[in-house]
Design a protein around this motif. Structure first.
Motif, PDB file in Angstrom:
ATOM      1  N   PRO A 154      45.975  39.964  50.149  1.00  0.00           N
ATOM      2  CA  PRO A 154      47.353  39.182  49.809  1.00  0.00           C
ATOM      3  C   PRO A 154      46.626  37.838  49.110  1.00  0.00           C
ATOM      4  CG  PRO A 154      47.201  39.735  52.043  1.00  0.00           C
ATOM      5  CD  PRO A 154      45.949  40.129  51.714  1.00  0.00           C
ATOM      6  N   CYS A 155      47.323  37.632  47.858  1.00  0.00           N
ATOM      7  CA  CYS A 155      47.454  36.429  47.066  1.00  0.00           C
ATOM      8  C   CYS A 155      46.110  36.505  46.151  1.00  0.00           C
ATOM      9  CB  CYS A 155      47.183  35.175  47.900  1.00  0.00           C
ATOM     10  SG  CYS A 155      48.421  35.085  49.084  1.00  0.00           S
ATOM     11  N   ALA A 156      45.041  37.548  46.506  1.00  0.00           N
ATOM     12  CA  ALA A 156      43.799  37.456  45.593  1.00  0.00           C
ATOM     13  C   ALA A 156      44.047  37.680  44.108  1.00  0.00           C
ATOM     14  CB  ALA A 156      43.066  38.443  46.157  1.00  0.00           C
ATOM     15  N   ALA A 161      45.496  34.553  42.513  1.00  0.00           N
ATOM     16  CA  ALA A 161      44.917  33.250  42.641  1.00  0.00           C
ATOM     17  C   ALA A 161      43.600  33.568  41.503  1.00  0.00           C
ATOM     18  CB  ALA A 161      44.117  33.412  43.887  1.00  0.00           C
ATOM     19  N   ILE A 162      43.005  34.770  41.277  1.00  0.00           N
ATOM     20  CA  ILE A 162      42.295  34.789  40.306  1.00  0.00           C
ATOM     21  C   ILE A 162      42.761  34.816  38.939  1.00  0.00           C
ATOM     22  CG2 ILE A 162      40.717  36.515  39.120  1.00  0.00           C
ATOM     23  CD1 ILE A 162      39.986  37.609  42.244  1.00  0.00           C
ATOM     24  N   LEU A 163      44.025  35.253  38.695  1.00  0.00           N
ATOM     25  CA  LEU A 163      44.552  35.149  37.295  1.00  0.00           C
ATOM     26  C   LEU A 163      45.142  33.607  36.897  1.00  0.00           C
ATOM     27  CD1 LEU A 163      47.004  38.050  37.447  1.00  0.00           C
ATOM     28  CD2 LEU A 163      44.749  37.734  35.916  1.00  0.00           C
ATOM     29  N   PHE A 195      34.360  26.211  34.675  1.00  0.00           N
ATOM     30  CA  PHE A 195      33.697  26.929  36.001  1.00  0.00           C
ATOM     31  C   PHE A 195      34.383  25.990  37.042  1.00  0.00           C
ATOM     32  CE2 PHE A 195      30.925  27.730  39.546  1.00  0.00           C
ATOM     33  CZ  PHE A 195      31.215  29.314  39.581  1.00  0.00           C
ATOM     34  N   ALA A 196      34.343  24.627  36.937  1.00  0.00           N
ATOM     35  CA  ALA A 196      34.843  23.935  38.320  1.00  0.00           C
ATOM     36  C   ALA A 196      36.446  24.161  38.048  1.00  0.00           C
ATOM     37  CB  ALA A 196      34.482  22.434  37.839  1.00  0.00           C
ATOM     38  N   GLY A 197      37.189  24.118  36.986  1.00  0.00           N
ATOM     39  CA  GLY A 197      38.416  24.424  36.789  1.00  0.00           C
ATOM     40  C   GLY A 197      38.639  25.627  37.364  1.00  0.00           C
ATOM     41  N   PHE A 198      38.065  26.757  37.294  1.00  0.00           N
ATOM     42  CA  PHE A 198      38.275  27.983  37.871  1.00  0.00           C
ATOM     43  C   PHE A 198      38.250  28.052  39.311  1.00  0.00           C
ATOM     44  CE2 PHE A 198      36.558  32.012  39.606  1.00  0.00           C
ATOM     45  CZ  PHE A 198      37.473  33.081  39.199  1.00  0.00           C
ATOM     46  N   MET A 199      37.201  27.420  39.870  1.00  0.00           N
ATOM     47  CA  MET A 199      36.848  27.339  41.380  1.00  0.00           C
ATOM     48  C   MET A 199      38.117  26.398  41.982  1.00  0.00           C
ATOM     49  SD  MET A 199      34.361  29.159  41.704  1.00  0.00           S
ATOM     50  CE  MET A 199      34.013  28.879  43.576  1.00  0.00           C
ATOM     51  N   TRP A 216      45.254  30.047  45.910  1.00  0.00           N
ATOM     52  CA  TRP A 216      45.117  31.152  47.098  1.00  0.00           C
ATOM     53  C   TRP A 216      45.373  30.332  48.373  1.00  0.00           C
ATOM     54  CZ3 TRP A 216      41.688  31.507  51.475  1.00  0.00           C
ATOM     55  CH2 TRP A 216      41.710  32.858  52.014  1.00  0.00           C
ATOM     56  N   LEU A 217      45.261  28.956  48.728  1.00  0.00           N
ATOM     57  CA  LEU A 217      45.409  28.438  49.881  1.00  0.00           C
ATOM     58  C   LEU A 217      46.883  28.016  49.949  1.00  0.00           C
ATOM     59  CD1 LEU A 217      42.714  25.792  50.144  1.00  0.00           C
ATOM     60  CD2 LEU A 217      43.027  27.684  51.714  1.00  0.00           C
TER      61      LEU A 217
END
Length: 118
Positions: A25-27, A30-32, A60-64, A71-72
């Motif tokens: 759920p939500c993965a 969240a990735i998009l 990359f930091a923005g992605f994380m 996701w949270l």
């Protein structure tokens, strides 16, 4: 042939061989969101500074951060909805059990007034 198609449907898409994006759920969302956040952060940093490597790091930091935040938020929202559904289901079950009985809270005698008012 039908068995092969069904087997490939159950497999789903695995990110880095760990996370089953289709069934978690939500993965996917969240990735998009993380990809969009990465692109925005990296591009804005590059336009501001013209430093390629630092812009990649910022992207990359923005992605994380965007992925984890999205996701949270989604997981907390899903947990809240599940709790509300459980409360509603318990209420419906109690309504069915107590309906028409002496213990039914909606079935008050006519002479009784609500507590606290005269």
């Amino acid at each position: 042939m039908a068995g092969e198609e069904q087997e490939s449907d159950n497999k789903g898409f695995r990110l880095l061989g760990i996370l089953d994006v289709q069934n978690t759920p939500c993965a996917r969302d969240a990735i998009l969101h993380g990809a969009g956040g990465s692109l925005a952060a990296g591009l804005l940093h590059f336009l501001a500074t013209s430093r390629v490597r630092r812009s990649f790091d910022v992207g990359f930091a923005g992605f994380m951060l965007t992925t984890l935040g999205s996701w949270l938020y989604c997981r907390m929202n899903n947990a809240k909805i599940r709790v509300q559904q459980r409360i509603i289901q318990d209420g419906i079950k109690n309504k069915i059990i107590y309906e028409g009985s002496v213990l039914d809270p909606t079935n008050k005698p006519r002479g009784e007034t609500p507590s606290g008012s005269s």
